[in-house]
Design a protein around this motif. Sequence first.
Motif, PDB file in Angstrom:
ATOM      1  N   HIS A  29      67.889  84.749  25.587  1.00  0.00           N
ATOM      2  CA  HIS A  29      66.596  85.450  25.520  1.00  0.00           C
ATOM      3  C   HIS A  29      66.835  86.942  25.704  1.00  0.00           C
ATOM      4  N   TRP A  30      65.768  87.720  25.510  1.00  0.00           N
ATOM      5  CA  TRP A  30      65.887  89.169  25.720  1.00  0.00           C
ATOM      6  C   TRP A  30      64.820  89.684  26.684  1.00  0.00           C
ATOM      7  N   TRP A  31      64.457  88.822  27.645  1.00  0.00           N
ATOM      8  CA  TRP A  31      63.474  89.207  28.652  1.00  0.00           C
ATOM      9  C   TRP A  31      64.184  89.877  29.826  1.00  0.00           C
ATOM     10  N   THR A  32      64.498  91.134  29.674  1.00  0.00           N
ATOM     11  CA  THR A  32      65.255  91.848  30.700  1.00  0.00           C
ATOM     12  C   THR A  32      64.437  92.937  31.398  1.00  0.00           C
ATOM     13  N   ALA A  33      63.258  93.274  30.872  1.00  0.00           N
ATOM     14  CA  ALA A  33      62.408  94.291  31.495  1.00  0.00           C
ATOM     15  C   ALA A  33      61.608  93.667  32.645  1.00  0.00           C
ATOM     16  N   GLY A  34      60.988  94.512  33.479  1.00  0.00           N
ATOM     17  CA  GLY A  34      60.323  94.079  34.706  1.00  0.00           C
ATOM     18  C   GLY A  34      59.444  92.846  34.634  1.00  0.00           C
ATOM     19  N   GLY A  35      58.332  92.940  33.887  1.00  0.00           N
ATOM     20  CA  GLY A  35      57.394  91.825  33.805  1.00  0.00           C
ATOM     21  C   GLY A  35      58.004  90.620  33.121  1.00  0.00           C
ATOM     22  N   GLU A  36      58.816  90.851  32.094  1.00  0.00           N
ATOM     23  CA  GLU A  36      59.462  89.767  31.358  1.00  0.00           C
ATOM     24  C   GLU A  36      60.503  89.058  32.211  1.00  0.00           C
ATOM     25  N   ALA A  37      61.310  89.837  32.927  1.00  0.00           N
ATOM     26  CA  ALA A  37      62.366  89.253  33.753  1.00  0.00           C
ATOM     27  C   ALA A  37      61.763  88.355  34.840  1.00  0.00           C
ATOM     28  N   LYS A  55      71.853  78.543  32.898  1.00  0.00           N
ATOM     29  CA  LYS A  55      72.855  79.548  32.566  1.00  0.00           C
ATOM     30  C   LYS A  55      72.164  80.633  31.762  1.00  0.00           C
ATOM     31  N   ASP A  56      72.005  81.784  32.363  1.00  0.00           N
ATOM     32  CA  ASP A  56      71.277  82.871  31.728  1.00  0.00           C
ATOM     33  C   ASP A  56      72.144  83.557  30.668  1.00  0.00           C
ATOM     34  N   PHE A  57      71.577  83.694  29.486  1.00  0.00           N
ATOM     35  CA  PHE A  57      72.282  84.339  28.378  1.00  0.00           C
ATOM     36  C   PHE A  57      71.346  85.424  27.863  1.00  0.00           C
ATOM     37  N   ALA A  58      71.172  86.472  28.675  1.00  0.00           N
ATOM     38  CA  ALA A  58      70.220  87.537  28.354  1.00  0.00           C
ATOM     39  C   ALA A  58      70.909  88.651  27.576  1.00  0.00           C
ATOM     40  N   VAL A  59      70.279  89.068  26.487  1.00  0.00           N
ATOM     41  CA  VAL A  59      70.790  90.173  25.675  1.00  0.00           C
ATOM     42  C   VAL A  59      69.688  91.214  25.596  1.00  0.00           C
ATOM     43  N   ALA A  60      69.908  92.373  26.190  1.00  0.00           N
ATOM     44  CA  ALA A  60      68.877  93.411  26.248  1.00  0.00           C
ATOM     45  C   ALA A  60      68.536  93.934  24.856  1.00  0.00           C
ATOM     46  N   GLY A  61      67.293  94.394  24.722  1.00  0.00           N
ATOM     47  CA  GLY A  61      66.827  94.949  23.441  1.00  0.00           C
ATOM     48  C   GLY A  61      65.535  94.271  23.074  1.00  0.00           C
ATOM     49  N   GLY A  62      64.413  94.989  23.264  1.00  0.00           N
ATOM     50  CA  GLY A  62      63.087  94.390  23.158  1.00  0.00           C
ATOM     51  C   GLY A  62      62.776  93.620  21.898  1.00  0.00           C
ATOM     52  N   GLY A  63      63.291  94.062  20.752  1.00  0.00           N
ATOM     53  CA  GLY A  63      62.956  93.376  19.510  1.00  0.00           C
ATOM     54  C   GLY A  63      63.769  92.139  19.242  1.00  0.00           C
ATOM     55  N   GLY A  64      64.864  91.942  19.976  1.00  0.00           N
ATOM     56  CA  GLY A  64      65.682  90.749  19.797  1.00  0.00           C
ATOM     57  C   GLY A  64      66.741  90.843  18.717  1.00  0.00           C
ATOM     58  N   ALA A  82      71.773  75.924  24.461  1.00  0.00           N
ATOM     59  CA  ALA A  82      70.791  74.838  24.387  1.00  0.00           C
ATOM     60  C   ALA A  82      69.490  75.305  23.744  1.00  0.00           C
ATOM     61  N   ALA A  83      69.114  76.541  24.066  1.00  0.00           N
ATOM     62  CA  ALA A  83      67.856  77.088  23.554  1.00  0.00           C
ATOM     63  C   ALA A  83      68.019  78.580  23.302  1.00  0.00           C
ATOM     64  N   ALA A  84      67.383  79.055  22.257  1.00  0.00           N
ATOM     65  CA  ALA A  84      67.450  80.476  21.932  1.00  0.00           C
ATOM     66  C   ALA A  84      66.064  80.953  21.526  1.00  0.00           C
ATOM     67  N   GLN A  85      65.745  82.153  21.934  1.00  0.00           N
ATOM     68  CA  GLN A  85      64.446  82.752  21.633  1.00  0.00           C
ATOM     69  C   GLN A  85      64.417  83.122  20.148  1.00  0.00           C
ATOM     70  N   ILE A  86      63.802  82.251  19.367  1.00  0.00           N
ATOM     71  CA  ILE A  86      63.684  82.445  17.911  1.00  0.00           C
ATOM     72  C   ILE A  86      62.236  82.151  17.554  1.00  0.00           C
ATOM     73  N   LYS A  87      61.717  82.838  16.541  1.00  0.00           N
ATOM     74  CA  LYS A  87      60.317  82.614  16.201  1.00  0.00           C
ATOM     75  C   LYS A  87      60.058  82.737  14.713  1.00  0.00           C
ATOM     76  N   GLY A  88      58.838  82.333  14.330  1.00  0.00           N
ATOM     77  CA  GLY A  88      58.383  82.511  12.958  1.00  0.00           C
ATOM     78  C   GLY A  88      59.265  81.841  11.919  1.00  0.00           C
ATOM     79  N   PRO A  89      59.310  82.404  10.706  1.00  0.00           N
ATOM     80  CA  PRO A  89      60.093  81.818   9.612  1.00  0.00           C
ATOM     81  C   PRO A  89      61.576  81.640   9.934  1.00  0.00           C
TER      82      PRO A  89
END
Length: 415
Positions: A29-37, A55-64, A82-89
Amino acid sequence: MNAKLTMVAASLALALSSAAQAGEVEVLHWWTAGGEAKAAQGLKASLQAKGHTWKDFAVAGGGGDSAMTVLKSRVVSGNAPAAAQIKGPSIQEWAREGLLQPMDAVAKAEGWDAKLPKVVSDVMKFNGQYVAAPVNVHRVNWLWANAAVLKKAGVKAPTTWDEFFVAAEALKKAGVIPLAHGGQNWQDFTVFESVALGVGGPEFYKKALVQLDAATLNSATMDKVLETFRKVKAYTDKNSPGRDWNLATAMVIKGEAGMQLMGDWAKGEFLAAGKAPGKDFVCAAAPGTAKSFTFNVDSFALFKLKNSANQAAQRDFASAVMSPEFQELFNLNKGSIPVRTDLKMDKFDDCAKQSNADFLATAKGGSLVPSIAHGMAVPSAVEGGIKDVVSQFWNNDSMTVAQAKQRIAAAAKGS
Protein backbone atom coordinates in the motif's frame (compact mmCIF):
# COMPACT_ATOMS: atom_id res chain seq x y z
CA MET A 1 -9.96 -34.60 37.33
CA ASN A 2 -10.43 -36.41 34.01
CA ALA A 3 -13.02 -33.85 32.94
CA LYS A 4 -10.55 -31.07 33.72
CA LEU A 5 -7.81 -32.79 31.70
CA THR A 6 -10.24 -33.23 28.82
CA MET A 7 -11.00 -29.50 28.89
CA VAL A 8 -7.30 -28.63 28.93
CA ALA A 9 -6.63 -31.01 26.04
CA ALA A 10 -9.53 -29.54 24.07
CA SER A 11 -8.25 -26.00 24.70
CA LEU A 12 -4.75 -27.00 23.62
CA ALA A 13 -6.06 -28.67 20.47
CA LEU A 14 -8.02 -25.52 19.64
CA ALA A 15 -4.94 -23.35 20.19
CA LEU A 16 -2.82 -25.61 17.99
CA SER A 17 -5.51 -25.58 15.32
CA SER A 18 -5.61 -21.77 15.40
CA ALA A 19 -1.83 -21.58 15.27
CA ALA A 20 -1.78 -23.91 12.28
CA GLN A 21 -4.09 -21.55 10.46
CA ALA A 22 -2.17 -18.43 11.49
CA GLY A 23 -0.50 -17.04 8.42
CA GLU A 24 1.30 -14.01 7.14
CA VAL A 25 -0.38 -11.26 5.17
CA GLU A 26 1.99 -9.09 3.20
CA VAL A 27 0.17 -5.93 2.14
CA LEU A 28 1.41 -3.50 -0.50
CA HIS A 29 0.00 0.00 0.00
CA TRP A 30 1.01 3.65 -0.12
CA TRP A 31 -0.70 4.89 3.04
CA THR A 32 2.32 6.56 4.59
CA ALA A 33 0.96 10.05 5.43
CA GLY A 34 -0.53 10.93 8.85
CA GLY A 35 -4.24 10.17 8.52
CA GLU A 36 -3.64 7.30 6.09
CA ALA A 37 -0.94 5.66 8.20
CA LYS A 38 -3.24 5.74 11.23
CA ALA A 39 -5.98 4.09 9.18
CA ALA A 40 -3.63 1.33 7.99
CA GLN A 41 -2.75 0.54 11.61
CA GLY A 42 -6.42 -0.31 12.22
CA LEU A 43 -6.36 -3.01 9.55
CA LYS A 44 -3.08 -4.38 10.90
CA ALA A 45 -4.57 -4.64 14.41
CA SER A 46 -7.63 -6.45 13.05
CA LEU A 47 -5.47 -9.13 11.40
CA GLN A 48 -3.19 -9.51 14.40
CA ALA A 49 -6.26 -10.06 16.60
CA LYS A 50 -6.97 -13.17 14.50
CA GLY A 51 -3.46 -14.45 15.15
CA HIS A 52 -1.98 -13.56 11.79
CA THR A 53 1.25 -11.73 11.10
CA TRP A 54 1.07 -8.47 9.18
CA LYS A 55 4.02 -7.73 6.91
CA ASP A 56 3.94 -4.10 5.90
CA PHE A 57 4.99 -3.38 2.33
CA ALA A 58 4.54 0.39 2.19
CA VAL A 59 5.80 2.38 -0.80
CA ALA A 60 5.58 6.15 -0.36
CA GLY A 61 4.02 8.30 -3.08
CA GLY A 62 0.41 9.45 -2.89
CA GLY A 63 -0.66 8.43 -6.38
CA GLY A 64 0.66 4.88 -6.11
CA ASP A 65 2.79 5.01 -9.29
CA SER A 66 5.93 4.01 -7.39
CA ALA A 67 4.07 1.14 -5.70
CA MET A 68 2.91 -0.27 -9.04
CA THR A 69 6.46 -0.29 -10.37
CA VAL A 70 7.61 -2.26 -7.32
CA LEU A 71 4.63 -4.62 -7.54
CA LYS A 72 5.33 -5.50 -11.16
CA SER A 73 8.91 -6.46 -10.37
CA ARG A 74 7.73 -8.64 -7.46
CA VAL A 75 5.10 -10.42 -9.53
CA VAL A 76 7.53 -11.04 -12.41
CA SER A 77 9.94 -12.67 -9.95
CA GLY A 78 7.15 -14.96 -8.67
CA ASN A 79 6.95 -13.31 -5.25
CA ALA A 80 3.59 -11.49 -5.18
CA PRO A 81 2.27 -10.10 -1.87
CA ALA A 82 -1.03 -11.41 -0.46
CA ALA A 83 -2.78 -8.13 -1.20
CA ALA A 84 -1.91 -5.00 -3.12
CA GLN A 85 -3.64 -1.64 -3.33
CA ILE A 86 -4.98 -1.75 -6.89
CA LYS A 87 -8.15 -0.19 -8.24
CA GLY A 88 -10.38 0.43 -11.22
CA PRO A 89 -9.64 -1.11 -14.64
CA SER A 90 -6.19 -2.15 -13.40
CA ILE A 91 -7.88 -4.90 -11.34
CA GLN A 92 -9.19 -6.43 -14.56
CA GLU A 93 -5.77 -6.13 -16.19
CA TRP A 94 -4.12 -8.15 -13.38
CA ALA A 95 -6.99 -10.66 -13.32
CA ARG A 96 -6.72 -11.32 -17.08
CA GLU A 97 -3.14 -12.45 -16.44
CA GLY A 98 -4.50 -15.15 -14.12
CA LEU A 99 -2.72 -13.71 -11.08
CA LEU A 100 -5.64 -12.88 -8.78
CA GLN A 101 -7.39 -15.18 -6.29
CA PRO A 102 -11.22 -15.30 -6.39
CA MET A 103 -12.76 -14.45 -3.00
CA ASP A 104 -16.35 -15.51 -3.69
CA ALA A 105 -16.43 -17.87 -0.70
CA VAL A 106 -15.95 -14.91 1.61
CA ALA A 107 -18.08 -12.52 -0.47
CA LYS A 108 -21.09 -14.87 -0.64
CA ALA A 109 -20.89 -15.83 3.03
CA GLU A 110 -20.90 -12.16 4.02
CA GLY A 111 -23.37 -10.91 1.39
CA TRP A 112 -21.11 -8.38 -0.33
CA ASP A 113 -23.45 -7.98 -3.32
CA ALA A 114 -26.23 -6.67 -1.06
CA LYS A 115 -23.90 -4.29 0.77
CA LEU A 116 -22.15 -2.64 -2.17
CA PRO A 117 -23.47 -0.37 -4.93
CA LYS A 118 -23.37 -2.25 -8.23
CA VAL A 119 -21.10 0.42 -9.74
CA VAL A 120 -18.53 -0.57 -7.11
CA SER A 121 -19.00 -4.35 -7.03
CA ASP A 122 -18.63 -4.55 -10.83
CA VAL A 123 -15.16 -3.02 -10.54
CA MET A 124 -14.17 -5.59 -7.90
CA LYS A 125 -15.11 -8.59 -10.04
CA PHE A 126 -13.57 -10.49 -12.93
CA ASN A 127 -15.75 -13.01 -14.80
CA GLY A 128 -18.41 -12.52 -12.13
CA GLN A 129 -16.13 -13.34 -9.19
CA TYR A 130 -14.72 -10.97 -6.58
CA VAL A 131 -10.94 -10.68 -6.94
CA ALA A 132 -10.60 -7.50 -4.87
CA ALA A 133 -12.02 -6.10 -1.65
CA PRO A 134 -13.14 -2.43 -1.61
CA VAL A 135 -12.15 -0.27 1.32
CA ASN A 136 -13.91 3.05 0.86
CA VAL A 137 -15.31 5.72 -1.41
CA HIS A 138 -13.35 8.91 -1.91
CA ARG A 139 -14.84 12.01 -3.43
CA VAL A 140 -12.15 13.62 -5.57
CA ASN A 141 -13.85 16.88 -6.56
CA TRP A 142 -13.35 18.73 -3.27
CA LEU A 143 -12.00 22.17 -2.49
CA TRP A 144 -10.39 22.63 0.94
CA ALA A 145 -9.84 26.02 2.54
CA ASN A 146 -8.49 27.56 5.72
CA ALA A 147 -11.50 29.30 7.29
CA ALA A 148 -9.48 32.02 9.05
CA VAL A 149 -7.50 32.82 5.90
CA LEU A 150 -10.68 33.14 3.82
CA LYS A 151 -12.18 35.42 6.46
CA LYS A 152 -9.04 37.58 6.54
CA ALA A 153 -9.23 37.96 2.75
CA GLY A 154 -12.96 38.74 2.94
CA VAL A 155 -14.10 35.86 0.72
CA LYS A 156 -16.12 32.65 0.94
CA ALA A 157 -15.37 29.27 -0.58
CA PRO A 158 -16.00 29.71 -4.33
CA THR A 159 -18.86 27.80 -5.96
CA THR A 160 -18.00 28.66 -9.59
CA TRP A 161 -14.71 29.12 -11.43
CA ASP A 162 -15.42 32.85 -11.82
CA GLU A 163 -15.79 33.06 -8.03
CA PHE A 164 -12.59 31.03 -7.64
CA PHE A 165 -10.53 33.59 -9.53
CA VAL A 166 -12.06 36.48 -7.55
CA ALA A 167 -11.24 34.67 -4.28
CA ALA A 168 -7.73 33.84 -5.53
CA GLU A 169 -7.03 37.51 -6.26
CA ALA A 170 -8.26 38.49 -2.78
CA LEU A 171 -6.05 35.85 -1.14
CA LYS A 172 -3.08 37.06 -3.17
CA LYS A 173 -3.66 40.62 -1.96
CA ALA A 174 -3.91 39.29 1.61
CA GLY A 175 -0.35 37.98 1.26
CA VAL A 176 -1.01 34.22 1.09
CA ILE A 177 -0.62 31.66 -1.68
CA PRO A 178 -4.12 31.31 -3.16
CA LEU A 179 -3.86 27.62 -4.13
CA ALA A 180 -1.59 25.05 -2.49
CA HIS A 181 -0.47 22.56 -5.12
CA GLY A 182 2.00 19.74 -5.37
CA GLY A 183 3.58 19.62 -8.81
CA GLN A 184 3.30 15.89 -9.54
CA ASN A 185 1.48 14.63 -12.61
CA TRP A 186 -1.32 12.89 -10.69
CA GLN A 187 -1.95 16.11 -8.72
CA ASP A 188 -2.02 18.18 -11.92
CA PHE A 189 -4.53 15.68 -13.33
CA THR A 190 -6.67 15.86 -10.16
CA VAL A 191 -7.05 19.61 -10.66
CA PHE A 192 -7.64 19.13 -14.39
CA GLU A 193 -10.54 16.70 -13.97
CA SER A 194 -12.25 19.00 -11.44
CA VAL A 195 -11.89 21.89 -13.91
CA ALA A 196 -13.28 19.67 -16.69
CA LEU A 197 -16.25 18.63 -14.55
CA GLY A 198 -16.90 22.19 -13.32
CA VAL A 199 -16.59 23.85 -16.73
CA GLY A 200 -18.15 21.14 -18.91
CA GLY A 201 -20.58 19.35 -16.57
CA PRO A 202 -21.05 15.60 -16.00
CA GLU A 203 -22.17 14.69 -19.53
CA PHE A 204 -19.13 16.39 -21.07
CA TYR A 205 -16.91 14.72 -18.47
CA LYS A 206 -18.31 11.24 -19.23
CA LYS A 207 -18.00 11.65 -23.00
CA ALA A 208 -14.53 13.18 -22.90
CA LEU A 209 -12.76 11.45 -20.02
CA VAL A 210 -14.58 8.12 -19.62
CA GLN A 211 -15.82 7.26 -23.12
CA LEU A 212 -12.89 9.13 -24.74
CA ASP A 213 -15.19 10.47 -27.47
CA ALA A 214 -13.04 12.15 -30.15
CA ALA A 215 -15.56 14.90 -31.03
CA THR A 216 -15.92 15.90 -27.37
CA LEU A 217 -12.16 15.87 -26.79
CA ASN A 218 -11.78 18.21 -29.78
CA SER A 219 -14.70 20.48 -28.83
CA ALA A 220 -14.82 24.17 -27.96
CA THR A 221 -15.72 23.15 -24.40
CA MET A 222 -12.33 21.44 -24.13
CA ASP A 223 -10.73 24.75 -25.17
CA LYS A 224 -12.48 26.45 -22.25
CA VAL A 225 -11.43 23.66 -19.86
CA LEU A 226 -7.77 24.03 -20.85
CA GLU A 227 -7.90 27.84 -20.69
CA THR A 228 -9.41 27.71 -17.19
CA PHE A 229 -6.89 25.07 -16.09
CA ARG A 230 -3.98 27.26 -17.22
CA LYS A 231 -5.44 30.26 -15.42
CA VAL A 232 -5.61 28.23 -12.18
CA LYS A 233 -1.86 27.61 -12.31
CA ALA A 234 -1.15 31.32 -12.00
CA TYR A 235 -2.36 31.15 -8.39
CA THR A 236 0.05 28.42 -7.27
CA ASP A 237 3.57 29.10 -5.94
CA LYS A 238 6.86 28.63 -7.76
CA ASN A 239 7.99 25.97 -5.25
CA SER A 240 5.16 23.57 -6.06
CA PRO A 241 7.04 21.25 -8.50
CA GLY A 242 7.74 17.90 -6.85
CA ARG A 243 5.83 18.71 -3.63
CA ASP A 244 3.86 15.84 -2.08
CA TRP A 245 0.11 16.35 -1.71
CA ASN A 246 0.14 16.20 2.10
CA LEU A 247 2.74 18.98 2.22
CA ALA A 248 0.40 21.11 0.11
CA THR A 249 -2.40 20.30 2.58
CA ALA A 250 -0.10 21.34 5.43
CA MET A 251 0.29 24.76 3.77
CA VAL A 252 -3.48 25.26 4.03
CA ILE A 253 -3.56 23.93 7.61
CA LYS A 254 -0.79 26.38 8.64
CA GLY A 255 -2.42 29.33 6.84
CA GLU A 256 0.41 29.69 4.31
CA ALA A 257 -2.12 29.01 1.53
CA GLY A 258 -5.83 29.59 1.27
CA MET A 259 -7.17 26.65 -0.73
CA GLN A 260 -6.36 23.22 -2.17
CA LEU A 261 -8.11 21.14 -4.84
CA MET A 262 -7.69 17.56 -3.67
CA GLY A 263 -9.68 14.43 -2.85
CA ASP A 264 -11.05 13.87 0.64
CA TRP A 265 -7.94 12.06 1.84
CA ALA A 266 -6.79 15.64 2.51
CA LYS A 267 -9.37 15.81 5.29
CA GLY A 268 -7.48 13.12 7.17
CA GLU A 269 -4.53 15.52 7.39
CA PHE A 270 -6.70 18.31 8.82
CA LEU A 271 -8.17 15.91 11.39
CA ALA A 272 -4.75 14.49 12.31
CA ALA A 273 -3.64 18.09 12.94
CA GLY A 274 -6.55 18.56 15.37
CA LYS A 275 -8.55 20.83 13.06
CA ALA A 276 -12.37 20.84 13.06
CA PRO A 277 -14.47 20.93 9.86
CA GLY A 278 -16.73 23.97 9.58
CA LYS A 279 -14.65 25.79 12.18
CA ASP A 280 -10.97 25.61 11.21
CA PHE A 281 -11.39 24.44 7.64
CA VAL A 282 -13.99 24.45 4.91
CA CYS A 283 -14.89 21.49 2.69
CA ALA A 284 -16.82 22.37 -0.45
CA ALA A 285 -17.34 20.78 -3.83
CA ALA A 286 -14.81 22.01 -6.39
CA PRO A 287 -16.14 25.06 -8.27
CA GLY A 288 -19.09 24.20 -10.51
CA THR A 289 -19.33 20.57 -9.35
CA ALA A 290 -21.75 20.65 -6.39
CA LYS A 291 -24.23 18.27 -8.05
CA SER A 292 -21.61 15.85 -9.36
CA PHE A 293 -19.29 13.34 -7.71
CA THR A 294 -16.00 11.97 -9.02
CA PHE A 295 -15.35 8.75 -7.16
CA ASN A 296 -12.16 6.94 -6.28
CA VAL A 297 -12.56 3.57 -4.58
CA ASP A 298 -9.50 2.19 -2.82
CA SER A 299 -9.36 -1.58 -2.96
CA PHE A 300 -7.05 -4.51 -2.39
CA ALA A 301 -6.53 -7.00 -5.19
CA LEU A 302 -5.82 -10.47 -3.81
CA PHE A 303 -2.98 -12.41 -5.41
CA LYS A 304 -2.74 -16.19 -5.74
CA LEU A 305 -0.69 -17.73 -2.93
CA LYS A 306 0.71 -21.26 -2.51
CA ASN A 307 0.88 -21.53 1.29
CA SER A 308 -2.45 -22.73 2.79
CA ALA A 309 -1.98 -20.84 6.09
CA ASN A 310 -1.30 -17.64 4.15
CA GLN A 311 -4.38 -18.32 2.00
CA ALA A 312 -6.47 -18.53 5.17
CA ALA A 313 -4.91 -15.29 6.41
CA GLN A 314 -5.71 -13.70 3.04
CA ARG A 315 -9.39 -14.69 3.37
CA ASP A 316 -9.47 -13.22 6.87
CA PHE A 317 -7.87 -10.07 5.43
CA ALA A 318 -10.64 -9.73 2.81
CA SER A 319 -13.28 -10.26 5.50
CA ALA A 320 -11.62 -7.68 7.78
CA VAL A 321 -11.52 -5.08 5.00
CA MET A 322 -15.29 -5.34 4.55
CA SER A 323 -16.18 -5.60 8.26
CA PRO A 324 -18.36 -2.78 9.66
CA GLU A 325 -15.81 -2.16 12.42
CA PHE A 326 -12.92 -1.61 10.04
CA GLN A 327 -14.99 0.32 7.49
CA GLU A 328 -15.95 2.78 10.22
CA LEU A 329 -12.50 3.02 11.86
CA PHE A 330 -10.65 3.30 8.56
CA ASN A 331 -12.86 5.92 6.99
CA LEU A 332 -13.06 8.05 10.13
CA ASN A 333 -9.26 8.29 9.92
CA LYS A 334 -8.85 8.42 6.15
CA GLY A 335 -11.35 11.16 5.35
CA SER A 336 -13.35 8.95 2.98
CA ILE A 337 -16.74 7.29 3.50
CA PRO A 338 -17.58 3.59 3.93
CA VAL A 339 -18.10 1.67 0.72
CA ARG A 340 -20.84 -0.36 2.42
CA THR A 341 -24.28 1.19 2.04
CA ASP A 342 -25.68 -0.24 5.29
CA LEU A 343 -23.57 1.66 7.82
CA LYS A 344 -24.73 4.58 9.94
CA MET A 345 -22.89 7.88 9.55
CA ASP A 346 -23.50 9.08 13.13
CA LYS A 347 -19.81 9.23 14.06
CA PHE A 348 -18.78 11.00 10.87
CA ASP A 349 -18.29 14.73 10.45
CA ASP A 350 -20.36 17.06 8.28
CA CYS A 351 -17.97 16.75 5.31
CA ALA A 352 -18.37 12.96 5.27
CA LYS A 353 -22.14 13.15 5.76
CA GLN A 354 -22.37 15.53 2.79
CA SER A 355 -20.14 13.23 0.75
CA ASN A 356 -22.30 10.21 1.58
CA ALA A 357 -25.53 12.04 0.73
CA ASP A 358 -24.08 13.28 -2.56
CA PHE A 359 -22.72 9.82 -3.40
CA LEU A 360 -26.18 8.25 -3.08
CA ALA A 361 -27.92 11.16 -4.88
CA THR A 362 -25.52 11.27 -7.84
CA ALA A 363 -25.69 7.48 -8.19
CA LYS A 364 -29.43 7.88 -8.77
CA GLY A 365 -29.11 11.05 -10.86
CA GLY A 366 -26.44 9.84 -13.29
CA SER A 367 -23.78 12.36 -12.27
CA LEU A 368 -21.64 9.89 -10.30
CA VAL A 369 -18.53 9.60 -12.47
CA PRO A 370 -15.25 7.71 -12.09
CA SER A 371 -12.08 9.70 -11.48
CA ILE A 372 -9.77 9.42 -14.48
CA ALA A 373 -6.92 10.95 -12.44
CA HIS A 374 -7.17 8.18 -9.85
CA GLY A 375 -7.31 5.11 -12.04
CA MET A 376 -11.08 4.53 -12.05
CA ALA A 377 -12.10 5.46 -15.60
CA VAL A 378 -9.84 4.18 -18.38
CA PRO A 379 -7.04 1.63 -18.92
CA SER A 380 -3.78 2.63 -17.24
CA ALA A 381 -1.85 3.14 -20.49
CA VAL A 382 -4.42 5.64 -21.82
CA GLU A 383 -4.67 7.36 -18.43
CA GLY A 384 -0.88 7.70 -18.35
CA GLY A 385 -0.78 9.19 -21.84
CA ILE A 386 -3.42 11.83 -21.10
CA LYS A 387 -1.87 12.55 -17.70
CA ASP A 388 1.49 13.25 -19.34
CA VAL A 389 -0.03 15.74 -21.79
CA VAL A 390 -1.95 17.52 -19.01
CA SER A 391 1.24 17.96 -16.97
CA GLN A 392 3.21 19.11 -20.02
CA PHE A 393 0.55 21.75 -20.63
CA TRP A 394 0.57 22.75 -16.95
CA ASN A 395 4.36 23.12 -16.88
CA ASN A 396 5.00 24.54 -20.34
CA ASP A 397 3.44 27.94 -20.98
CA SER A 398 4.52 27.82 -24.64
CA MET A 399 2.24 24.84 -25.39
CA THR A 400 -0.96 26.20 -26.91
CA VAL A 401 -4.49 25.11 -26.04
CA ALA A 402 -4.85 23.74 -29.58
CA GLN A 403 -1.68 21.66 -29.22
CA ALA A 404 -2.74 20.31 -25.84
CA LYS A 405 -6.19 19.43 -27.14
CA GLN A 406 -4.71 17.60 -30.13
CA ARG A 407 -2.26 15.64 -27.94
CA ILE A 408 -4.95 14.67 -25.42
CA ALA A 409 -7.12 13.34 -28.27
CA ALA A 410 -4.14 11.38 -29.64
CA ALA A 411 -3.35 9.94 -26.19
CA ALA A 412 -6.99 8.88 -25.84
CA LYS A 413 -6.62 6.80 -28.98
CA GLY A 414 -3.51 5.22 -27.52
CA SER A 415 -1.32 6.82 -30.17
